[in-house]
Design an enzyme around this catalytic site. Structure first.
Site, short mmCIF file in Angstrom:
data_model
loop_
_atom_site.label_atom_id
_atom_site.label_comp_id
_atom_site.label_asym_id
_atom_site.label_seq_id
_atom_site.Cartn_x
_atom_site.Cartn_y
_atom_site.Cartn_z
N ASN A 1 42.81 24.39 44.48
CA ASN A 1 42.12 23.07 45.07
C ASN A 1 41.94 22.98 46.99
O ASN A 1 41.86 24.02 47.09
CB ASN A 1 43.54 21.66 44.58
CG ASN A 1 44.96 22.92 44.96
OD1 ASN A 1 44.99 23.11 46.50
ND2 ASN A 1 45.28 23.51 44.55
N ASP B 1 48.81 21.71 38.59
CA ASP B 1 49.21 21.69 37.33
C ASP B 1 49.07 22.63 35.85
O ASP B 1 49.37 22.24 35.53
CB ASP B 1 48.96 20.40 37.43
CG ASP B 1 49.39 19.48 38.50
OD1 ASP B 1 50.31 19.44 38.03
OD2 ASP B 1 48.94 18.24 38.92
N LYS C 1 33.47 38.40 33.16
CA LYS C 1 33.10 37.28 33.41
C LYS C 1 31.93 36.86 32.28
O LYS C 1 31.07 37.41 31.13
CB LYS C 1 31.63 37.90 34.40
CG LYS C 1 30.65 36.29 35.18
CD LYS C 1 29.63 37.47 36.10
CE LYS C 1 28.73 35.76 36.57
NZ LYS C 1 27.26 36.09 37.62
N PRO D 1 54.35 25.60 35.08
CA PRO D 1 55.84 25.82 35.24
C PRO D 1 55.50 24.09 35.64
O PRO D 1 55.02 24.83 37.41
CB PRO D 1 56.61 26.26 35.37
CG PRO D 1 55.10 27.77 35.57
CD PRO D 1 54.36 27.07 34.96
N ASP D 2 56.98 23.65 36.07
CA ASP D 2 56.34 22.70 37.68
C ASP D 2 58.00 23.18 38.21
O ASP D 2 59.06 23.24 37.85
CB ASP D 2 57.17 21.53 37.48
CG ASP D 2 57.23 20.30 38.47
OD1 ASP D 2 57.85 21.01 39.35
OD2 ASP D 2 56.48 19.34 37.92
N ILE D 3 57.34 23.84 39.53
CA ILE D 3 58.10 24.31 40.98
C ILE D 3 59.33 23.94 40.79
O ILE D 3 60.49 23.99 40.96
CB ILE D 3 58.15 25.16 41.28
CG1 ILE D 3 56.59 26.35 40.82
CG2 ILE D 3 58.45 26.33 42.25
CD1 ILE D 3 55.36 26.61 41.91
N PHE E 1 56.51 17.08 48.61
CA PHE E 1 55.51 16.43 49.09
C PHE E 1 54.74 16.06 47.97
O PHE E 1 54.60 16.29 46.50
CB PHE E 1 54.48 17.35 49.61
CG PHE E 1 54.98 17.48 51.04
CD1 PHE E 1 55.93 17.47 51.42
CD2 PHE E 1 54.19 16.86 52.18
CE1 PHE E 1 56.80 18.12 52.81
CE2 PHE E 1 54.61 16.69 52.86
CZ PHE E 1 55.50 17.63 53.45
N LYS F 1 57.90 10.00 41.21
CA LYS F 1 58.27 11.42 41.59
C LYS F 1 59.69 11.95 42.24
O LYS F 1 60.14 12.79 40.80
CB LYS F 1 56.87 12.32 42.32
CG LYS F 1 55.43 12.53 41.74
CD LYS F 1 54.42 12.84 42.47
CE LYS F 1 53.10 12.52 41.51
NZ LYS F 1 51.99 13.35 42.24
#
Ligand code: PMT
Length: 410
Positions: free
Chosen positions: A217, A286, A296, A313-315, A331, A345
């Site tokens: 990202n 995510d 490759k 995992p959601d830290i 954030f 959230k």
């Protein structure tokens, strides 16, 4: 229960390593240890050879509640808590009384005994409360050593003036234990996160598809690095777990580089144990590819490619689920209904605070500026628009206020 709200004493939660060196003022050390503990500090004592001629380690052990260290080569003590571990443990190293000899050895960068070795090995703030005969204190070489130590960021408390044990009158008396504790508490106010530990994530995470392609990202890491810098300037010990970014590490910050969300999760869990606050600024992927390829992947015979992804995992949620846990700040990067989505959230992940920002064309990611709104269960604070550096300063000020709330109100 958040670890930050445990109590409200002026030095609460601070780990102070007291170095006692050779001087008659060492007789004040037990009183100093007692006062530091009353102010909320956790105190461990190291005595030099000279110090132990004036005060017994047994007395200091009795008042501190911990064995006193004096020998670098003590195998039993090293097995319990090695000198490097002790150097890392300390938030502040206080040398009181500090003799002319320890000042000279510190100025020369020597590691000739346990105390000087610890001082060289620590990243903690080092403070000296000198005590010596007035002529020694006034001598050019001691003045020179003081300047050298101050130039390296070390602080001095005292000495005071008055009648000395040697019968002379002048400057060189160690500051009284009460004065030392007040000075430590005052510098804590100037640096509102002194003695605090803050863990921050920053940057993107990268999820490999094959050796040449990845899912990533647009996070540059700027917001998280600016926060790490601001927290360190406010006196915190900062660990920054960073995804792949090309930014310099802010001064005084311990940086751990990671690549994927799972690596970031593992490093956060390793470092979160003794933290007062966790700030999740990283844009954590995510999802990750279900089966990353070692080779490759060829495009031949593949007009359409369906990449199968699975959840990471959601830290942030995992840190919020710990007990005890630090103050947990998330954030929220949103493109629309910014505050509503951020509040959702905050609630679903059980956070103490979430910082909402709009992302998209020239906003949030990559750019130098940002606009932040802090949302808490019962409050909202608009930090406005400005450089990420400026906003980081404001956010850290707000965070320090939250962490020190008990103290501010006492
Ligand atoms: O790095 P810059 O270019 O300076 O850009 C700054 C920023 C826009 C990345 C930053 O200000 C920001 O908003 N960071 C959070 C980005 C994000 O992933 O938001 P989110 O709404 O998807 O996630 C909410 C929170 O959960 C975040 O604190 C995130 O770190 C955390 N999270 C998300 C997913 C996951 N698997 N684990 C997490 O911990």
């Amino acid at each position: 229960m958040t670890r930050s709200s445990v109590d409200n004493l002026p030095l609460s939660g601070q780990r102070i390593l007291l170095g006692v060196t050779g001087g008659i003022a060492a007789y004040k050390s037990p009183e100093l240890v007692r006062r530091l503990r009353e102010a909320g500090a956790d105190v461990r004592v190291v005595v030099t050879d000279g110090g132990s001629r004036f005060i017994t380690p047994m007395t200091l052990q009795a008042v501190s509640g911990y064995p006193v260290r004096s020998d670098l080569w003590d195998a039993t003590a090293e097995a319990a808590m090695g000198h490097i571990e002790l150097a890392r443990w300390a938030d502040r190293v206080l040398v009181a009384p500090a003799s002319a000899d320890i000042m000279a050895r510190m100025a020369a960068g020597m590691a000739s005994d346990l105390l000087t070795t610890l001082i060289l090995a620590t990243e903690a703030e080092v403070i000296l409360a000198p005590a010596m005969n007035r002529v020694m204190w006034a001598s050019p070489v001691v003045a020179e050593n003081r300047k050298r130590l101050e130039a390296r960021g070390m602080k001095f408390i005292g000495p005071g003036s008055g009648s000395q044990a040697c019968g002379e009158v002048g400057e060189g008396r160690m500051a009284e234990p009460g004065e030392i504790v007040s000075a430590l508490a005052t510098t804590t106010t100037d640096r509102p996160l002194a003695g605090r530990r803050v863990l921050i994530t920053a940057g993107p995470t990268i999820e490999d598809i094959d050796p040449v392609r990845y899912v990533g990202n647009r996070s540059s890491g700027r917001m998280g690095f600016a926060l790490a810098d601001a927290a360190a300037r406010a006196g915190a010990r900062v660990v920054l777990v960073a995804g792949p970014v090309s930014l310099d590490t802010p001064p005084g910050v311990e940086r751990v580089d990671v690549r994927s969300a799972r690596q970031m999760h593992s490093q956060v869990m390793q470092h979160v144990g003794d933290c007062d606050a966790f700030i999740g600024v990283a844009a954590v992927a995510d999802y990750r590819p279900v089966s990353p390829s070692a080779d490759k992947i060829k495009k031949e015979g593949r007009p359409v490619w369906n990449l199968e992804l699975e959840r990471n995992p959601d830290i942030l949620a995992d840190v919020a689920g710990l007990d005890p846990r630090p103050l947990v700040v998330g954030f929220a990067a949103e493109t629309g209904q910014v505050e509503e989505n951020a509040r959702a959230k905050l609630e679903s992940k059980g956070l103490d605070m979430i910082v909402a920002n709009r992302v998209g064309e020239n906003a949030g990611f990559e750019v130098e500026d940002n606009a932040l709104v802090v949302i808490e269960p019962d409050a909202r604070h608009d930090l406005g628009h400005g450089t990420k550096r400026m906003l980081a300063g404001k956010l850290i000020e707000h965070l320090a206020h939250r962490l020190n709330q008990g103290k501010d109100e006492s």
